[in-house]
Design a protein around this motif. Structure first.
Motif, mmCIF file in Angstrom:
data_model
loop_
_atom_site.group_PDB
_atom_site.id
_atom_site.type_symbol
_atom_site.label_atom_id
_atom_site.label_comp_id
_atom_site.label_asym_id
_atom_site.label_seq_id
_atom_site.Cartn_x
_atom_site.Cartn_y
_atom_site.Cartn_z
ATOM 1 N N UNK A 36 0.829 -1.200 0.000
ATOM 2 C CA UNK A 36 0.000 0.000 0.000
ATOM 3 C C UNK A 36 0.868 1.257 0.000
ATOM 4 N N UNK A 37 1.987 1.215 0.736
ATOM 5 C CA UNK A 37 2.918 2.347 0.726
ATOM 6 C C UNK A 37 3.438 2.578 -0.685
ATOM 7 N N UNK A 38 3.784 1.492 -1.378
ATOM 8 C CA UNK A 38 4.292 1.614 -2.747
ATOM 9 C C UNK A 38 3.228 2.211 -3.667
ATOM 10 N N UNK A 39 1.986 1.717 -3.573
ATOM 11 C CA UNK A 39 0.921 2.266 -4.423
ATOM 12 C C UNK A 39 0.749 3.764 -4.182
ATOM 13 N N UNK A 40 0.745 4.156 -2.924
ATOM 14 C CA UNK A 40 0.583 5.573 -2.553
ATOM 15 C C UNK A 40 1.704 6.404 -3.176
ATOM 16 N N UNK A 41 2.938 5.965 -2.985
ATOM 17 C CA UNK A 41 4.079 6.739 -3.472
ATOM 18 C C UNK A 41 4.106 6.806 -4.999
ATOM 19 N N UNK A 42 3.720 5.707 -5.660
ATOM 20 C CA UNK A 42 3.678 5.733 -7.120
ATOM 21 C C UNK A 42 2.608 6.692 -7.624
ATOM 22 N N UNK A 43 1.447 6.693 -6.968
ATOM 23 C CA UNK A 43 0.365 7.583 -7.400
ATOM 24 C C UNK A 43 0.749 9.042 -7.243
ATOM 25 N N UNK A 44 1.485 9.361 -6.174
ATOM 26 C CA UNK A 44 1.839 10.756 -5.899
ATOM 27 C C UNK A 44 3.207 11.141 -6.453
ATOM 28 N N UNK A 46 6.056 10.221 -5.222
ATOM 29 C CA UNK A 46 6.915 10.491 -4.068
ATOM 30 C C UNK A 46 8.049 9.471 -4.039
ATOM 31 N N UNK A 47 9.275 9.916 -4.254
ATOM 32 C CA UNK A 47 10.432 9.020 -4.316
ATOM 33 C C UNK A 47 11.311 9.114 -3.076
ATOM 34 N N UNK A 48 10.753 9.607 -1.977
ATOM 35 C CA UNK A 48 11.531 9.724 -0.733
ATOM 36 C C UNK A 48 12.048 8.339 -0.334
ATOM 37 N N UNK A 49 13.362 8.171 -0.174
ATOM 38 C CA UNK A 49 13.907 6.845 0.163
ATOM 39 C C UNK A 49 13.483 6.342 1.538
ATOM 40 N N UNK A 50 12.942 7.231 2.385
ATOM 41 C CA UNK A 50 12.494 6.792 3.717
ATOM 42 C C UNK A 50 11.334 5.815 3.625
#
Length: 298
Positions: A36-44, A46-50
């Motif tokens: 779910x974190x990956x889906x969220x970051x891909x949609x937005x 967001x490439x923050x390595x944290x």
């Protein structure tokens, strides 16, 4: 602008719900998890390595995600909240729009955390008249916990209202930060901000670069070519000037930035991720022109 009127009889009944629980000992349907974190970051974008790797944390703004009930809903919601919404529906306030939220983060969430939550009806406003219609603002406050310890709070406000007798499409909010974008739209040009310090493109428009922090920028004109990166189909609730069902897409422009817009030119159930689209400017009335995207036939 919102006009506030004195409490009427309904308003007084609604105020009695303040302080009553909207959800008790709610349990997140899934633990905090990497997919779910990956889906969220891909949609937005967001490439923050944290947010990746063995020591990953969840983006703080995902706080509400872990408490959502999905299409099947939550069994933990109280009768009080349903009764409150039922009173508003019975009074003709059948439309709803989310207006704002406030979140406080007490510690990062990590994959494997299992969340619980309690929600209280914090406030019901006096009757207010808005451009959408007349109704009541309902504010809930959720405390999210892991292992019994608070990890964050989420205050959420909606407007339950009776739609005004009008069919005009809602107007965009124009301010000093985005006025240049809307001037471009009036000229049938889609302008993207570009940081003159590091060259990063950004949309929506912001007062400073979110890559290097520089306040200096110019613009480039988008070609108008793009693809559907993600989309939703709106079925409910009905809203004045809109005719559901219709598709709203997160469109990735050829230049690399993304923007939200209607996807037209094909039936709503034919919209797909990766669908090629092209920018058009659609005039909705004498005062309003908006950029939308039409599907491109191949």
């Amino acid at each position: 602008m919102r006009d506030e009127q004195p409490y009427d009889e309904l308003g007084a009944r609604l105020a009695e719900f303040e302080g009553r629980p909207a959800a008790l000992t709610g349990v997140g349907k899934d633990p905090v998890n990497a997919p779910m974190i990956r889906h969220w970051c891909e949609a937005l974008g967001d490439t923050n390595p944290a947010y990746t790797g063995p020591a990953a944390i969840a983006p703080p703004t995902m706080l509400q995600v872990w408490t959502m009930g999905g299409l099947s809903g939550h069994r933990d919601r109280t009768g009080a909240y349903d009764e409150l919404l039922g009173l508003l529906d019975a009074a003709g306030c059948t439309s709803v729009v989310a207006t704002d939220c406030e979140q406080e983060y007490l510690r990062p969430l990590r994959p494997g955390d299992e969340v619980t939550f309690d929600t209280v009806i914090e406030e019901v406003s006096a009757r207010k008249t808005t451009r959408l219609g007349t109704g009541y603002f309902v504010t809930t406050r959720m405390v999210v916990r892991v292992g019994g310890e608070p990890v964050g709070t989420h205050r959420f406000r909606i407007l339950k209202y009776a739609p005004a007798a009008r069919t005009l499409r809602p107007r965009p909010v124009v301010n000093r930060d985005n006025a240049g974008f809307w001037r471009g739209v009036a000229e049938h040009r889609l302008l993207i901000q570009r940081c003159t310090s590091c060259g990063t493109l950004r949309h929506p428009w912001l007062p400073g670069c979110n890559a290097c922090g520089s306040p200096d920028w110019d613009t480039v004109e988008a070609s108008g070519e793009g693809t559907v990166h993600s989309y939703v189909v709106l079925h409910h609730p009905p809203f004045p000037a809109f005719d559901p069902p219709y598709a709203v897409g997160l469109v990735e422009l050829a230049e690399g930035v993304r923007m939200v817009s209607d996807v037209t030119g094909v039936p709503y159930d034919k919209v797909r991720i990766g669908l090629p689209v092209r920018l058009v400017f659609r005039r909705y009335d004498e005062e309003l022109t908006l950029p939308v995207f039409e599907a491109v036939e191949r």
